[in-house]
Design a protein around this motif. Structure first.
Motif, PDB file in Angstrom:
ATOM      1  N   GLY A  69      11.546  48.233  27.283  1.00  0.00           N
ATOM      2  CA  GLY A  69      12.572  49.493  26.396  1.00  0.00           C
ATOM      3  C   GLY A  69      11.310  50.170  25.663  1.00  0.00           C
ATOM      4  N   ALA A  70      10.190  49.850  25.109  1.00  0.00           N
ATOM      5  CA  ALA A  70       9.310  50.584  25.076  1.00  0.00           C
ATOM      6  C   ALA A  70       9.044  51.692  25.104  1.00  0.00           C
ATOM      7  N   HIS A  71       8.470  51.076  26.671  1.00  0.00           N
ATOM      8  CA  HIS A  71       7.864  52.439  27.778  1.00  0.00           C
ATOM      9  C   HIS A  71       9.097  53.434  27.792  1.00  0.00           C
ATOM     10  N   GLY A  72       9.984  52.925  27.674  1.00  0.00           N
ATOM     11  CA  GLY A  72      11.407  54.361  28.244  1.00  0.00           C
ATOM     12  C   GLY A  72      11.474  54.439  29.408  1.00  0.00           C
ATOM     13  N   ALA A  73      12.506  55.411  29.962  1.00  0.00           N
ATOM     14  CA  ALA A  73      12.970  55.965  30.783  1.00  0.00           C
ATOM     15  C   ALA A  73      12.070  56.921  31.090  1.00  0.00           C
ATOM     16  N   GLY A  74      11.710  57.046  32.902  1.00  0.00           N
ATOM     17  CA  GLY A  74      11.442  58.199  33.295  1.00  0.00           C
ATOM     18  C   GLY A  74       9.893  58.215  33.125  1.00  0.00           C
TER      19      GLY A  74
END
Length: 238
Positions: A69-74
Motif C-alpha cells: 500500500g505504501a508503494h501506491g498505484a502506478g
C-alpha cells in the motif's frame, strides 16, 4: 467451519478488498519490507482468511500488505540492481497501470484458529536464532545488500563481534551502538519444568561470577574437569 485452516485457493487480490487482522500485535518494519519487495518481488503469499459473506482478513503478512500500500498505484519510477544489470521495480514492474494488490493464499478456519495463526506467525520468528558465521558467509556472497534488510554497518558489526575476544565485546558494542551485543551474540533459550530450573539455578549459583554467563563458564569448567578425571581413572583401572 473447520477449526484447522483449510486451503481454498490462491488469488491475486486488490488491497482494498483485504482487511488487516484486528488487533495485530506485531510492529513490523514496513520500509525494510518495501525495499525487499522492490528488489525481490512478492516471493511469499499473504495468508488470508475467507469468511462466507464476510471480509477477507489477513492472518499473516499484514506488514507486507502495508508495504504494498505504501508503494501506491502506478509506476514508482524506481529500478533495482540485479545480477544482469538493472531491472524494474519488483512490485509495479514500472507499469503505469499497476494497482495495489497482493498474491494471497486463501484459507477458511474458525475465529480461534485465526487468532492462533496470527499469533504464531509473529511469535515463531521471535523464538528463532541465527548461526552468525553462516549468516556472515551468506552476506559475503552478495555483490550488494539491497533487499536483504541488512546494511554495511550490520555486516561490520557481525564480523567484529564474531571475531572479538569476550573482553572486547562491550567495547565493540559501545563503538557500534546498542543493542548489537544482544543481537549478534548467541542466546540459550529453553523451557523446562520447575524442578529442573531449580537444579539449574543451584548448579549455576555454586560458582562465582558477576553474571550467569560467568557462572555458566565455571559450571562447564567443572564438568570438563570431572570428565577428564573420570577418563584418567578409567585408563588407570584398565
Amino acid at each position: 467451519m473447520t477449526a484447522q485452516a483449510t486451503y481454498v485457493r490462491t488469488a491475486d487480490v486488490a488491497l482494498d478488498e483485504l482487511t488487516p487482522f484486528p488487533g495485530n500485535a506485531k510492529r513490523g518494519n514496513v520500509d525494510t519490507i518495501l525495499e525487499s519487495l522492490r528488489r525481490n518481488g512478492q516471493y511469499r503469499s499473504l495468508v488470508v482468511r475467507e469468511i462466507p459473506d464476510g471480509p477477507l482478513i489477513v492472518l499473516a503478512g499484514n506488514h507486507t500488505m502495508q508495504a504494498l500500500g505504501a508503494h501506491g498505484a502506478g509506476d514508482c519510477g524506481k529500478t533495482v540492481k540485479t545480477s544482469n544489470g538493472t531491472g524494474p521495480c519488483g512490485i509495479c514492474q514500472n507499469d503505469p497501470s499497476w494497482q495495489p494488490g497482493a498474491r494471497c493464499e486463501i484459507v477458511q478456519c474458525d475465529e480461534d484458529t485465526a487468532r492462533r495463526i496470527n499469533i504464531v506467525d509473529n511469535r515463531a520468528a521471535d523464538l528463532g536464532g541465527y548461526d552468525y558465521e553462516a549468516l556472515s558467509e551468506l552476506l559475503a556472497g552478495l555483490d550488494d545488500l539491497d533487499g536483504t534488510g541488512y546494511t554495511p554497518r550490520d555486516v561490520e558489526d557481525i564480523t567484529a563481534l564474531l571475531t572479538a575476544p569476550p573482553d572486547e565485546v562491550t567495547e565493540l558494542s559501545d563503538h557500534h551502538g546498542e543493542p548489537n551485543e544482544d543481537i549478534f551474540r548467541p542466546k540459550i533459550s529453553m523451557t523446562v519444568d520447575a524442578e529442573t530450573f531449580d537444579r539449574w539455578r543451584l548448579a549455576l549459583d555454586a560458582h562465582p561470577g558477576k553474571d550467569d554467563e560467568a557462572k555458566l563458564d565455571g559450571l562447564l569448567d567443572e564438568i570438563e574437569r570431572t570428565r577428564a578425571a573420570a577418563a584418567t581413572a578409567a585408563e588407570a583401572g584398565a
